[in-house]
Write a protein that holds these residues in place. Structure first.
Motif, mmCIF file in Angstrom:
data_model
loop_
_atom_site.group_PDB
_atom_site.id
_atom_site.type_symbol
_atom_site.label_atom_id
_atom_site.label_comp_id
_atom_site.label_asym_id
_atom_site.label_seq_id
_atom_site.Cartn_x
_atom_site.Cartn_y
_atom_site.Cartn_z
ATOM 1 N N SER A 27 0.853 -1.188 0.000
ATOM 2 C CA SER A 27 0.000 0.000 0.000
ATOM 3 C C SER A 27 0.885 1.233 0.000
ATOM 4 O O SER A 27 1.909 1.274 0.690
ATOM 5 N N PHE A 28 0.514 2.220 -0.807
ATOM 6 C CA PHE A 28 1.221 3.499 -0.757
ATOM 7 C C PHE A 28 0.285 4.618 -1.177
ATOM 8 O O PHE A 28 -0.624 4.434 -1.981
ATOM 9 N N ALA A 29 0.526 5.797 -0.588
ATOM 10 C CA ALA A 29 -0.232 6.999 -0.939
ATOM 11 C C ALA A 29 0.536 7.774 -1.996
ATOM 12 O O ALA A 29 1.766 7.736 -2.050
ATOM 13 N N THR A 30 -0.197 8.484 -2.838
ATOM 14 C CA THR A 30 0.448 9.262 -3.895
ATOM 15 C C THR A 30 -0.363 10.499 -4.233
ATOM 16 O O THR A 30 -1.591 10.513 -4.095
ATOM 17 N N LYS A 31 0.346 11.521 -4.680
ATOM 18 C CA LYS A 31 -0.278 12.726 -5.230
ATOM 19 C C LYS A 31 0.147 12.927 -6.676
ATOM 20 O O LYS A 31 -0.041 14.007 -7.235
ATOM 21 N N PHE A 32 0.725 11.902 -7.278
ATOM 22 C CA PHE A 32 1.257 12.015 -8.631
ATOM 23 C C PHE A 32 0.710 10.877 -9.485
ATOM 24 O O PHE A 32 0.837 9.707 -9.129
ATOM 25 N N VAL A 33 0.090 11.231 -10.590
ATOM 26 C CA VAL A 33 -0.452 10.220 -11.498
ATOM 27 C C VAL A 33 0.633 9.844 -12.502
ATOM 28 O O VAL A 33 0.984 10.637 -13.385
ATOM 29 N N LEU A 80 -6.288 13.328 -1.589
ATOM 30 C CA LEU A 80 -7.182 14.341 -2.137
ATOM 31 C C LEU A 80 -7.419 15.442 -1.114
ATOM 32 O O LEU A 80 -7.462 15.203 0.091
ATOM 33 N N MET A 81 -7.599 16.648 -1.614
ATOM 34 C CA MET A 81 -8.059 17.798 -0.835
ATOM 35 C C MET A 81 -8.783 18.720 -1.798
ATOM 36 O O MET A 81 -8.685 18.541 -3.023
ATOM 37 N N PRO A 82 -9.540 19.679 -1.320
ATOM 38 C CA PRO A 82 -10.212 20.606 -2.235
ATOM 39 C C PRO A 82 -9.202 21.245 -3.193
ATOM 40 O O PRO A 82 -8.089 21.600 -2.799
ATOM 41 N N PRO A 83 -9.571 21.363 -4.470
ATOM 42 C CA PRO A 83 -8.618 21.876 -5.461
ATOM 43 C C PRO A 83 -8.017 23.233 -5.108
ATOM 44 O O PRO A 83 -6.839 23.476 -5.384
ATOM 45 N N VAL A 126 -5.814 17.728 -8.574
ATOM 46 C CA VAL A 126 -6.753 16.837 -7.894
ATOM 47 C C VAL A 126 -7.701 16.183 -8.891
ATOM 48 O O VAL A 126 -8.002 14.983 -8.795
ATOM 49 N N ALA A 127 -8.181 16.936 -9.873
ATOM 50 C CA ALA A 127 -9.094 16.358 -10.870
ATOM 51 C C ALA A 127 -8.431 15.219 -11.635
ATOM 52 O O ALA A 127 -9.092 14.215 -11.971
ATOM 53 N N GLU A 128 -7.124 15.325 -11.879
ATOM 54 C CA GLU A 128 -6.399 14.261 -12.583
ATOM 55 C C GLU A 128 -6.278 13.022 -11.709
ATOM 56 O O GLU A 128 -6.393 11.885 -12.191
ATOM 57 N N ARG A 129 -6.065 13.207 -10.413
ATOM 58 C CA ARG A 129 -5.993 12.056 -9.504
ATOM 59 C C ARG A 129 -7.329 11.324 -9.452
ATOM 60 O O ARG A 129 -7.380 10.086 -9.463
ATOM 61 N N ILE A 130 -8.409 12.101 -9.378
ATOM 62 C CA ILE A 130 -9.737 11.481 -9.338
ATOM 63 C C ILE A 130 -10.012 10.732 -10.637
ATOM 64 O O ILE A 130 -10.495 9.592 -10.634
ATOM 65 N N LEU A 178 -16.374 16.081 -2.171
ATOM 66 C CA LEU A 178 -17.049 14.797 -1.976
ATOM 67 C C LEU A 178 -18.176 14.611 -2.990
ATOM 68 O O LEU A 178 -18.397 13.499 -3.498
ATOM 69 N N SER A 179 -18.881 15.679 -3.300
ATOM 70 C CA SER A 179 -19.927 15.577 -4.326
ATOM 71 C C SER A 179 -19.332 15.256 -5.682
ATOM 72 O O SER A 179 -19.912 14.480 -6.459
ATOM 73 N N ARG A 180 -18.179 15.818 -5.980
ATOM 74 C CA ARG A 180 -17.519 15.504 -7.250
ATOM 75 C C ARG A 180 -17.130 14.033 -7.311
ATOM 76 O O ARG A 180 -17.296 13.378 -8.343
ATOM 77 N N LEU A 181 -16.602 13.514 -6.208
ATOM 78 C CA LEU A 181 -16.274 12.087 -6.190
ATOM 79 C C LEU A 181 -17.521 11.254 -6.485
ATOM 80 O O LEU A 181 -17.471 10.297 -7.258
#
Length: 387
Positions: free
Chosen positions: A216-222, A241-244, A257-261, A295-298
């Motif tokens: 398991s690992f966390a990432t902020k890079f796609v 994730l956090m608000p853009p 953030v939109a790219e990660r989602i 959260l609504s976007r997710l």
């Protein structure tokens, strides 16, 4: 690619060039990807001798033949880098152009119990991204570029032996119902490491063969290269994730953030388990509305299959006075929201550091509110833990 022997002699204090010519059995050299070219322009490499002469070290050095190479006794103690206060003004430039190679000495696997059962010894420390709240540079001083550990086989061997000793997981817990979960990227970002060498690919391949455990690992890079690694359900990637609007201020050099989602469905289709980190939660005017919108976007855009297997952890901001001082030298606007003495109190962390966290009552109320928002806006998202 020209041999290092074809280049002019390097200044005294660098490695003898003949010691670094890779033999035939050295790992193959991969050309830099477009993503790596945008994030990294390595001009300077500090390396422990053993790391530079390893197979991984030779692979990495061959990718950056024009970089200045300097021998260091320890990847932790580089006075011109970590001890140089002038590097604060070059914070992002150092991350772009400097790389450190070391040998991981500690191969200890530590218990966790939150997002993972165990914390594995990582194959990197530091990152090419520059999140203003990152806890890793608190131990390093005035610079925090990537340090890659080149003894991958030793690390994987230690983790494999630990997994074998555990046997099968006796009962479900919040980490996973059946598998022992090992966080393999505690102090770095495996997606970014994969731009430089094959350590992330080898980690994922190793866990693919282990029926009782997951990485398991966390990432902020796609990093789209990871889609070809074939994890077969044995690696959990956690997109942070956090608000853009918060991310644009605080997540410097990360994927939007939109790219990660948007990547979540592709990674699930490629064989990863896909979870999320709602992290860090930064309290500032309008924070509740911003998280409600996220959260609504997710809920609106994630495929049904992603929602069916997703879980999340919620992590409130932890800050640090020393990091606050560093940030004032390169990104003072971030401190407008990170440094909130009226809301924060000092707390001694497990490693002995004096960190700043939101006051207990403030934190408790914020976590309750965020849980309510998850229940209302993304009821399918199981919150594994929140702290």
């Amino acid at each position: 690619m020209p041999s290092r022997r074809d280049r002019p002699p390097q200044p005294e204090g660098l490695f003898p060039l003949s010691d670094l010519d890779p033999p035939a059995e050295a790992r193959p050299v991969r050309p830099p990807t477009a993503a790596a070219a945008r994030l990294l322009d390595i001009r300077e490499i500090h390396a422990e001798p053993e790391a530079a002469r390893s197979a991984y070290g030779r692979q990495i050095l061959a990718r950056f033949p024009e970089a200045k190479l300097t021998e260091v006794d320890s990847h932790w103690r580089i006075p011109d880098l970590h001890g140089n206060e002038g590097n604060v003004a070059r914070w992002v430039r150092v991350k772009t152009g400097t790389l450190v190679l070391g040998v991981r000495k500690s191969l200890t696997v530590r218990p966790n119990g939150r997002s993972a059962d165990w914390i594995a010894p990582g194959l990197s420390n530091g990152c090419a991204m520059a999140c203003a709240y990152c806890y890793v540079p608190r131990r390093k001083g005035y610079a925090n570029p990537i340090t890659l550990f080149t003894n991958t086989d030793a690390v994987l061997g230690a983790v494999g032996r630990h997994i074998a000793r555990q046997g099968r997981k006796p009962e479900p817990n919040q980490c996973d119902p059946t598998a022992w979960v090992y966080d393999v990227g505690e102090n770095g970002d495996c997606s970014v490491d994969a731009l430089l060498c094959d350590s992330t690919a080898e980690l994922i391949a190793a866990f693919r063969r282990l029926p009782t455990a997951k990485a398991s690992f966390a990432t902020k890079f796609v990093n789209p290269d990871l889609l070809a690694y074939d994890p077969r359900g044995r690696t959990r990637i956690r997109f942070s994730l956090m608000p853009p609007e918060d991310s644009r201020l605080l997540d410097v050099r990360t994927s939007p953030v939109a790219e990660r989602i948007a990547a979540a469905g592709d990674f699930l289709d490629a064989g990863y388990e896909v979870h999320f980190n709602l992290s860090p939660v930064v309290l500032r005017p309008g924070w509740e509305d911003a998280w409600a919108d996220l959260l609504s976007r997710l809920d609106d855009v994630l495929p049904r299959a992603v929602k069916a297997q997703a879980a999340a952890e919620v992590i409130m901001l932890t800050h640090n006075r020393d990091l606050h001082e560093v940030n004032l030298g390169w990104h003072p606007r971030a401190e407008d929201v990170l440094w909130q003495p009226a809301l924060q109190e000092t707390k001694l962390s497990q490693n002995g550091a004096h960190n700043l966290r939101y006051r207990a009552g403030t934190k408790r109320a914020a976590l309750d509110r965020l849980r309510d928002l998850v229940a209302a806006r993304a009821p399918w998202l199981r919150v594994r833990y929140a702290f």
